[in-house]
Design an enzyme around this catalytic site. Structure first.
Site, PDB file in Angstrom:
ATOM      1  NE  ARG A  68      34.276 -52.600 -27.035  1.00  0.00           N
ATOM      2  CZ  ARG A  68      35.437 -52.012 -27.288  1.00  0.00           C
ATOM      3  NH1 ARG A  68      35.535 -50.695 -27.221  1.00  0.00           N
ATOM      4  NH2 ARG A  68      36.501 -52.717 -27.599  1.00  0.00           N
ATOM      5  CG  LEU A 112      39.003 -49.725  -1.556  1.00  0.00           C
ATOM      6  CD1 LEU A 112      38.060 -48.522  -1.506  1.00  0.00           C
ATOM      7  CD2 LEU A 112      39.481 -50.087  -0.156  1.00  0.00           C
ATOM      8  CG  ASP A 143      34.671 -59.881  -5.134  1.00  0.00           C
ATOM      9  OD1 ASP A 143      34.969 -61.065  -5.349  1.00  0.00           O
ATOM     10  OD2 ASP A 143      35.501 -59.029  -4.776  1.00  0.00           O
ATOM     11  CD  GLN A 203      38.082 -68.697  -1.233  1.00  0.00           C
ATOM     12  OE1 GLN A 203      37.221 -69.495  -0.915  1.00  0.00           O
ATOM     13  NE2 GLN A 203      38.842 -68.095  -0.327  1.00  0.00           N
ATOM     14  CG  ASP A 218      40.602 -60.489   5.281  1.00  0.00           C
ATOM     15  OD1 ASP A 218      40.396 -60.786   6.476  1.00  0.00           O
ATOM     16  OD2 ASP A 218      40.746 -59.310   4.888  1.00  0.00           O
ATOM     17  N   GLY A 219      41.437 -64.579   3.150  1.00  0.00           N
ATOM     18  CA  GLY A 219      41.152 -65.667   2.214  1.00  0.00           C
ATOM     19  C   GLY A 219      40.689 -66.927   2.923  1.00  0.00           C
ATOM     20  CB  ALA A 252      40.201 -50.918 -17.080  1.00  0.00           C
TER      21      ALA A 252
END
EC number: 2.7.1.23
Length: 311
Positions: free
Chosen positions: A189, A206, A162, A260, A87-88, A226
């Protein structure tokens, strides 16, 4: 917005470009295996009357001979591009070909393969049928991201999966101020924020707790990484939206596009993200559907049998 799928025939694919990349951590096949596969593909295409062009980096890496061009030259000539890799590899090629409307066929020699979905061992019969026009086509959206510092444009690029803002290594949380279409949404934050296309919803988003988005959805998902406040949840906004993020606190932070390209950020920098005017067309084998891909790649078909539960 994803458009109506194209209709293809054998005459649609006169000139075929071939790309491949052996990248550490991405490949599950040896360089010799890939070289043999590329040669086999090229020989088949030539024998069936197609013009074959190798990408210059691919030809150099795998010591291939034939018609060789740089990607900008190929983009003006190719009717379709075959990408052999993970996929990269597909991400990199797709971003560069997006302005030229060249459809892509992905052959998976990587680990997962959401975008390169043709199995390495099954490629030849499937390629034969696909180049005869027996394909399922789908159009995927991209994002464009711009970085502004003191009102001046510092960087602008495309992202297929993304755009990710994140804290630097070793630093604490960063604080971001987010507006959507000029309307204040929240201060956050967190360790960062992911803005993903439907294609990118199966990637980092995901892993960070975002929802899967069907490729035909017209949306952008924002997924906090997070977050300090547990009430900061993923949200999907229309892909007609303009998202603006300002870095207002924290130590080091950066932004990357499809993992990338990366840029370091300072307090006060603004990152503006919106849907790109360009799209990418994927070609899949006849009979392909998205839910089959999810079941295979996410192992949804692996569950204990009823007999096993009764024991």
């Amino acid at each position: 917005m994803p458009s109506t799928p194209h209709s293809y025939t054998a005459a649609s694919f006169k000139t075929v470009a071939i790309f491949a990349k052996q990248k550490a951590g991405e490949t599950s096949h040896s360089a010799d295996d890939i070289t043999q596969a590329l040669t086999q593909i090229a020989d088949f295409l030539t024998a069936t009357g197609h013009r074959v062009i190798f990408g210059a980096q691919t030809a150099e890496r795998f010591q291939l001979s034939g018609e060789i061009m740089t990607l900008p030259d190929i983009s003006e000539l190719a009717d379709v591009a075959i990408v052999v890799g993970g996929d990269g590899t597909m991400l990199g090629i797709a971003r560069q070909l997006a302005p030229y409307d060249v459809p892509l066929i992905g052959i998976n020699q990587g680990r997962l393969g959401f975008m390169t979905d043709i199995a390495f061992d099954d490629m030849m019969p499937l390629l034969r049928a696909m180049l005869e026009g027996k394909v399922v086509s789908e159009t995927r959206t991209l994002l464009q991201g711009s970085i502004y510092r003191s009102g001046e444009l510092m960087h602008h690029t495309l992202a297929f999966n993304d755009v990710v803002l994140s804290r630097g290594s070793g630093s604490g949380m960063i604080e971001l101020r987010v507006h959507v279409d000029g309307l204040f949404m929240y201060n956050q934050r967190s360790d960062g924020l992911i803005m993903a296309t439907p294609t990118g919803s199966t990637a980092y988003a995901l892993s960070a707790g975002g929802a899967l988005m069907h490729p035909r959805l017209n949306g952008i998902i924002l997924v906090p990484i997070a977050p300090h406040a547990l009430s900061n949840r993923p949200i999907v906004v229309p892909d007609s939206s303009e998202i603006e993020i300002e870095v207002v606190g924290g130590r080091e932070s950066n932004v990357n596009f499809d993992m990338q390209s990366v840029a370091s950020l300072q307090h006060g920098d603004r990152i503006v993200v919106k849907r790109s005017e360009f799209t990418i067309t994927f070609l899949h084998p006849e009979g392909w559907n998205y839910y089959d891909t999810l079941r295979e790649k996410l192992h949804w078909n692996e569950y204990p049998s009823v007999q096993g539960q009764l024991k």
